[in-house]
Motif scaffolding. Structure first.
Motif, short mmCIF file in Angstrom:
data_model
loop_
_atom_site.label_atom_id
_atom_site.label_comp_id
_atom_site.label_asym_id
_atom_site.label_seq_id
_atom_site.Cartn_x
_atom_site.Cartn_y
_atom_site.Cartn_z
N UNK A 210 -36.82 3.99 -5.49
CA UNK A 210 -36.15 5.14 -6.13
C UNK A 210 -34.77 4.74 -6.64
N UNK A 211 -34.05 3.95 -5.83
CA UNK A 211 -32.71 3.51 -6.24
C UNK A 211 -32.78 2.58 -7.45
N UNK A 212 -33.84 1.74 -7.50
CA UNK A 212 -34.02 0.87 -8.66
C UNK A 212 -34.23 1.69 -9.93
N UNK A 213 -35.06 2.72 -9.83
CA UNK A 213 -35.30 3.60 -10.98
C UNK A 213 -33.99 4.24 -11.42
N UNK A 214 -33.24 4.71 -10.44
CA UNK A 214 -31.96 5.37 -10.74
C UNK A 214 -30.99 4.41 -11.41
N UNK A 255 -31.27 -1.60 -26.28
CA UNK A 255 -31.51 -1.98 -24.89
C UNK A 255 -31.49 -0.76 -23.96
N UNK A 256 -30.69 0.23 -24.33
CA UNK A 256 -30.67 1.48 -23.56
C UNK A 256 -32.06 2.13 -23.54
N UNK A 257 -32.69 2.14 -24.71
CA UNK A 257 -34.05 2.71 -24.81
C UNK A 257 -35.04 1.89 -23.97
N UNK A 258 -34.90 0.55 -24.02
CA UNK A 258 -35.77 -0.32 -23.22
C UNK A 258 -35.61 -0.03 -21.73
N UNK A 260 -34.54 2.77 -20.30
CA UNK A 260 -35.09 4.09 -19.97
C UNK A 260 -36.62 4.04 -19.88
N UNK A 261 -37.24 3.30 -20.80
CA UNK A 261 -38.70 3.16 -20.76
C UNK A 261 -39.14 2.41 -19.51
N UNK A 262 -38.39 1.35 -19.16
CA UNK A 262 -38.74 0.58 -17.97
C UNK A 262 -38.51 1.40 -16.71
N UNK A 263 -37.50 2.26 -16.72
CA UNK A 263 -37.26 3.14 -15.57
C UNK A 263 -38.45 4.08 -15.37
N UNK A 376 -42.98 -5.78 -15.26
CA UNK A 376 -42.01 -4.94 -15.97
C UNK A 376 -40.61 -5.52 -15.93
N UNK A 377 -40.22 -6.06 -14.77
CA UNK A 377 -38.88 -6.65 -14.65
C UNK A 377 -38.76 -7.91 -15.53
N UNK A 378 -39.84 -8.71 -15.57
CA UNK A 378 -39.81 -9.91 -16.42
C UNK A 378 -39.74 -9.53 -17.89
N UNK A 379 -40.51 -8.50 -18.27
CA UNK A 379 -40.49 -8.03 -19.66
C UNK A 379 -39.10 -7.53 -20.04
N UNK A 380 -38.49 -6.77 -19.14
CA UNK A 380 -37.16 -6.22 -19.41
C UNK A 380 -36.12 -7.34 -19.49
#
Length: 401
Positions: A210-214, A255-258, A260-263, A376-380
C-alpha cells in the motif's frame, strides 16, 4: 473434475457436445450505479458459460449486487463445514470512496475472483445455491435472500449479540484463551501456528505494498507539478535553455503519467492479491473455529453418554420403572454422539484436503503477483531511465556553452 475456463473461443466442439470437456466459466462485468442517496448501490452483470447438464443452457446473464454475493458466501459457509470458503472484499461504507471508479473496479475484480474460485472448486461447484446465484432472476434471488435460516431469523438486536458472542468465542479459540476441551494433535497445532503466522506476514507485506502504491502516486503528482513549473520557466527563456526547459517539463509530465499508471497496476495486481490472501487466511481461521467447536461438541456428548451409561446401570440394578425411557434417551444420545463424531471427522478430512489445495493455489497466485510487481517496476525504471537519458545531450550542450 470441472475446470475453470476464461475463454471459449477456438473450441470446435458444441457447448452441449457429449465429448466436450466439462467446464463452468463465470465473469463479473459491467458495474453500474443504481439508485440515489443512501439507497444507491452497484449492480454487476454475471455471465455464466457452461456445458454442464444441470444448468439451464450454455450461457446465462443475470444482474447481481453485493448482498447477493454475501448471501452465496453465507450459504456455502453454513452448508460446507470444513471447506475454506473464498473470501469477499470488505464493504466500504464511506460515500466518497464506495462509488469511485477505482473502488468499483477493485470490487468487481475481487467479486470475479470470489465466484470463480467457487465455480472451480470440486465440491462448491456442485452447490444448488451456486446454481441459484448464477441462474435465478432478480425477483427469485431477492426471495432467496429474504428466506433467512438459522441465526438469521433472529431480531437485529439478538443478531448483534450473537455475532458479538461468536466473535468473542472465535477469538478465544484462535488465541488459545479458552481451553475447556482441546484437540491434542501436533499436526493440527502446526497448521494453526502456520496460519496465524502467515496472516501476520501477509498483512505486513500488504501494508508495505500500500505504501509503495502511495509513493508512486505522490512521486507522480510531484513530477507533474515540477513539469508545469519547469514549463513556465522555459517560457521565460527565449534561447536554447528555454527549449531544454520545455522539454524537461514535458518529460516530467510524461513520467508523471507513467507513475500514475504503474501505481494503478501495482494496486490491482500486487496490493489487492496480497489483501485477498489476508482475507483468505481469515476465512481459514473461521473454519479452524468450526473444527474446534465440532471437537468440543463431540467430547461433551461423549462425556454425557458415559454419565448416561452409569445412570442406566444404576436403574438396571434397582429395576426402576424409569429404565425403558432412560434407554430410549440413551439411544438418541448415542446417535447424536455418532453424528457429532462423523461431523468432526468430516471437517478434519476436508480441512486436510483444503490446506493442500490452498498451498498450491497460493504458490501460483503469489508467484503471479510478485512477477507482475517485478515486471512493472522494471518497466517503470526503464521508462524513467530512457526519458532522462534522452535529455542528457541537450542539457550537457547547455551547460558547456
Amino acid at each position: 473434475m470441472i475446470t475453470q475456463q476464461r475463454s471459449l473461443s477456438g473450441s470446435s466442439q458444441s457447448p452441449r457436445s457429449p465429448s466436450a470437456q466439462p467446464f463452468l466459466s463465470v465473469s463479473v462485468t459491467d458495474p453500474a450505479k443504481m439508485g440515489n442517496g443512501v439507497q444507491a448501490y452497484i449492480s454487476y452483470k454475471v455471465i455464466t458459460k457452461t456445458n454442464l447438464p444441470e444448468y439451464q443452457g450454455p450461457e446465462k446473464i443475470v444482474i447481481r449486487r453485493y448482498t447477493d454475493f454475501v448471501w452465496l458466501r453465507d450459504r456455502l459457509f453454513e452448508r460446507y463445514r470444513g471447506i475454506f470458503i473464498p473470501p469477499l472484499p470488505e464493504k466500504n461504507t464511506v460515500e466518497k470512496f464506495r462509488f469511485s471508479a477505482e473502488f468499483i473496479e477493485m470490487r468487481r475484480q475481487a467479486l470475479d475472483i470470489f465466484v470463480n474460485r467457487i465455480a472451480s472448486h470440486h465440491e462448491l461447484q456442485q452447490s444448488e445455491d451456486l446454481r441459484t446465484f448464477l441462474q435465478a432472476d432478480e425477483q427469485t434471488m431477492e426471495r432467496a435472500r429474504s428466506q433467512e435460516t438459522g441465526i438469521f431469523k433472529k431480531k437485529p438486536t439478538d443478531l448483534m449479540q450473537i455475532f458479538k458472542e461468536v466473535q468473542s468465542k472465535v477469538s478465544d479459540v484462535v488465541l488459545g484463551k479458552e481451553k475447556p476441551v482441546e484437540e491434542c494433535n501436533p499436526e493440527y497445532e502446526k497448521l494453526k501456528h502456520y496460519i496465524f503466522e502467515l496472516e501476520d506476514h501477509l498483512a505486513e507485506a500488504q501494508k508495505h505494498a500500500y505504501r509503495l502504491v502511495k509513493r508512486h502516486r505522490e512521486l507522480g503528482q510531484s513530477l507533474s507539478d515540477f513539469g508545469k513549473a519547469v514549463n513556465l520557466l522555459g517560457a521565460c527563456e527565449g534561447n536554447a535553455l528555454g527549449k531544454v526547459f520545455s522539454e524537461l517539463g514535458a518529460k516530467s509530465e510524461m513520467l508523471s503519467i507513467k507513475l500514475q499508471k504503474e501505481a494503478h497496476h501495482l494496486l490491482m495486481n500486487f496490493e489487492e492479491p496480497l489483501k485477498d490472501y489476508v482475507r483468505a487466511v481469515q476465512s481459514i481461521k473461521a473454519t479452524i473455529a468450526e473444527r474446534a467447536n465440532a471437537f468440543r461438541q463431540q467430547c461433551e456428548l461423549a462425556e454425557t453418554i458415559k454419565l448416561k451409561e452409569i445412570d442406566l446401570d444404576r436403574l438396571r440394578v434397582t429395576r426402576s420403572e424409569k429404565l425403558p425411557e432412560a434407554e430410549r434417551d440413551y439411544e438418541v444420545l448415542k446417535a447424536d454422539g455418532e453424528e457429532a463424531t462423523r461431523r468432526f471427522e468430516t471437517i478434519v478430512k476436508l480441512m486436510n484436503e483444503e490446506i493442500v489445495r490452498f498451498q498450491e493455489q497460493k504458490t501460483t497466485d503469489m508467484g503471479v503477483a510478485f512477477h507482475e510487481f517485478a515486471k512493472g517496476q522494471a518497466r517503470l525504471a526503464n521508462g524513467i531511465a530512457d526519458a532522462w537519458r534522452s535529455l542528457l545531450p541537450k542539457l550537457e550542450a547547455c551547460s558547456s556553452s
